[in-house]
Design an enzyme around this catalytic site. Structure first.
Site, short mmCIF file in Angstrom:
data_model
loop_
_atom_site.label_atom_id
_atom_site.label_comp_id
_atom_site.label_asym_id
_atom_site.label_seq_id
_atom_site.Cartn_x
_atom_site.Cartn_y
_atom_site.Cartn_z
N CYS A 142 -6.72 10.63 33.58
CA CYS A 142 -5.73 10.06 34.57
C CYS A 142 -5.05 11.23 34.23
O CYS A 142 -4.56 12.16 35.03
CB CYS A 142 -5.36 8.82 33.72
SG CYS A 142 -3.57 8.08 34.00
N LYS A 163 4.25 1.83 40.27
CA LYS A 163 3.26 2.06 39.23
C LYS A 163 2.40 1.51 40.47
O LYS A 163 1.79 0.77 41.07
CB LYS A 163 3.02 1.41 38.25
CG LYS A 163 1.99 2.58 37.34
CD LYS A 163 2.58 1.69 35.55
CE LYS A 163 1.78 1.63 34.51
NZ LYS A 163 1.68 1.09 34.01
N SER A 192 -4.00 2.85 35.71
CA SER A 192 -2.71 2.11 35.70
C SER A 192 -1.93 3.51 35.57
O SER A 192 -1.86 4.48 34.18
CB SER A 192 -2.56 1.87 34.50
OG SER A 192 -1.44 1.52 33.89
N HIS A 235 -8.83 4.51 35.14
CA HIS A 235 -9.72 4.05 33.53
C HIS A 235 -10.43 3.18 33.41
O HIS A 235 -11.02 2.51 32.82
CB HIS A 235 -8.79 3.67 32.81
CG HIS A 235 -6.97 4.55 32.30
ND1 HIS A 235 -7.29 5.65 31.26
CD2 HIS A 235 -6.02 4.23 33.44
CE1 HIS A 235 -6.05 6.10 31.67
NE2 HIS A 235 -5.37 4.88 32.49
N GLU A 237 -13.28 3.43 31.24
CA GLU A 237 -13.06 3.45 29.65
C GLU A 237 -12.26 2.01 28.57
O GLU A 237 -12.59 1.54 27.86
CB GLU A 237 -12.49 4.45 28.63
CG GLU A 237 -11.36 4.73 28.49
CD GLU A 237 -10.35 4.93 29.31
OE1 GLU A 237 -9.08 4.99 29.59
OE2 GLU A 237 -11.20 5.27 30.69
N ARG A 249 4.12 -5.12 27.24
CA ARG A 249 4.41 -4.47 26.92
C ARG A 249 5.64 -3.63 27.63
O ARG A 249 7.11 -4.10 27.51
CB ARG A 249 3.72 -2.50 26.45
CG ARG A 249 4.66 -1.52 25.51
CD ARG A 249 3.60 -0.80 25.67
NE ARG A 249 3.87 0.03 27.84
CZ ARG A 249 2.71 0.41 28.44
NH1 ARG A 249 2.00 0.74 27.34
NH2 ARG A 249 2.83 1.11 29.07
#
Length: 306
Positions: A142, A163, A192, A235, A237, A249
């Site tokens: 990332c 985004k 992300s 991502h 992971e 969030r």
């Protein structure tokens, strides 16, 4: 074979509860095995969460992996206890003279911060340059990809207006490269980020070979000609609920985020998200460890490098 980590590291109990084969340092010293030494430069605020995610992926291999955790400065974190950092993380000065089989550079929430304004940019640059001679293969993830693009190719960040958040389908290149061995023609992986990695831009401005991309995400997976650097813009992971946690969030922060694409069943955030990229993530890290690290690294890490 297991992943070898400190006895009391939080990841040890978490992964053990998931039936992941974890070997503590106390037990590992009784085995006459030369483990792969992997350094994780963790730039994320929630370090325990991130280190556990990457260790989970590193565990799915027949190779024994010993992990060292690296912090870039002594900044007091709001999201990670100081005792955890002081106990399990090392500063660069402590590892500068060492050699590693593999290294992982995580992302960081710095997409809209100019490199010149990042307090640790000079140190990060030094570490990335150091990795060229001291690490057999480094995997950037990332924002770590963007940092490496700046250091190694002089590229400034390319940003998206909106985004990119969600789980997207990627096309696997028809190249007989061991890093994508066993990949399906198409696979899912989460993203992300605001950073933009258009395939044509990367191909025209670097010497990297693109192994996976999509029309929506751009480049997802690329490698250097000598296979000593791997670039992962997404991502793999992530846990099943990571995108959900980020979405909520951002709602609580009043950012009015878009619902992550292709993530919630029926695109409804009230539904429990499913992890549709787990097998790909494990295969990517397993291939990296086996073909790009284990098959290429010298038995004696201190041996003179080419």
């Amino acid at each position: 074979m297991p992943i070898k980590i400190p006895d009391a590291l939080p990841a040890a109990s978490i992964l053990t509860a998931e039936n992941v084969f974890v070997m503590t340092e106390t037990r590992a010293v009784h085995q006459d095995i030369r483990p792969l030494h992997v350094l994780i430069l963790n730039l994320m605020p929630k370090k325990i969460e991130t280190e556990t995610q990457f260790m989970r992926k590193l565990s799915n291999s027949p190779l024994q992996v010993a992990v060292d955790l690296l912090r870039i400065d002594n900044h007091i974190s709001k999201n990670t206890p100081k005792a955890h950092l002081d106990t399990y993380y090392q500063n660069f000065a402590a590892v500068r003279d060492r050699f590693y089989d593999g290294m992982i550079v995580t992302g960081a929430p710095l997409e809209h911060v100019p490199f010149s304004e990042i307090s640790y940019w000079n140190t990060l640059t030094e570490i990335l340059e150091w990795s060229r001679e001291h690490v057999t293969c480094t995997s950037f993830h990332c924002w770590g990809v963007q940092a490496a693009f700046k250091v190694f190719y002089g590229l400034e960040p390319q940003l998206r207006e909106v985004k990119l958040s969600g789980v997207f389908r990627h096309h696997t290149a028809r190249i007989p490269d061991p890093l994508i061995r066993g990949f399906d023609d198409f696979f899912l992986a989460p993203h992300s980020r605001y950073m933009d990695f258009k395939t044509r831009f990367i191909e025209e401005n670097t010497d990297l070979e693109v192994l996976a991309d999509s029309d929506v995400t751009g480049v997802y997976l690329a490698v250097s000609p000598d296979r000593r650097q791997v670039y992962v813009t997404g991502h793999p992971e992530y846990d099943a609920n990571t995108l959900d946690n980020e979405y909520r969030r951002d709602i609580n922060a009043g950012l009015n985020p878009m619902i992550p694409e292709n993530y919630y069943p029926n695109n409804d955030p009230s539904n429990v998200p499913l992890c549709t990229w787990r097998s790909h993530g494990f295969l990517l890290f397993s291939n990296w460890l086996n073909y790009y690290v284990y098959q290429a690294t010298p038995f004696d890490l201190n041996a003179k490098r080419d």
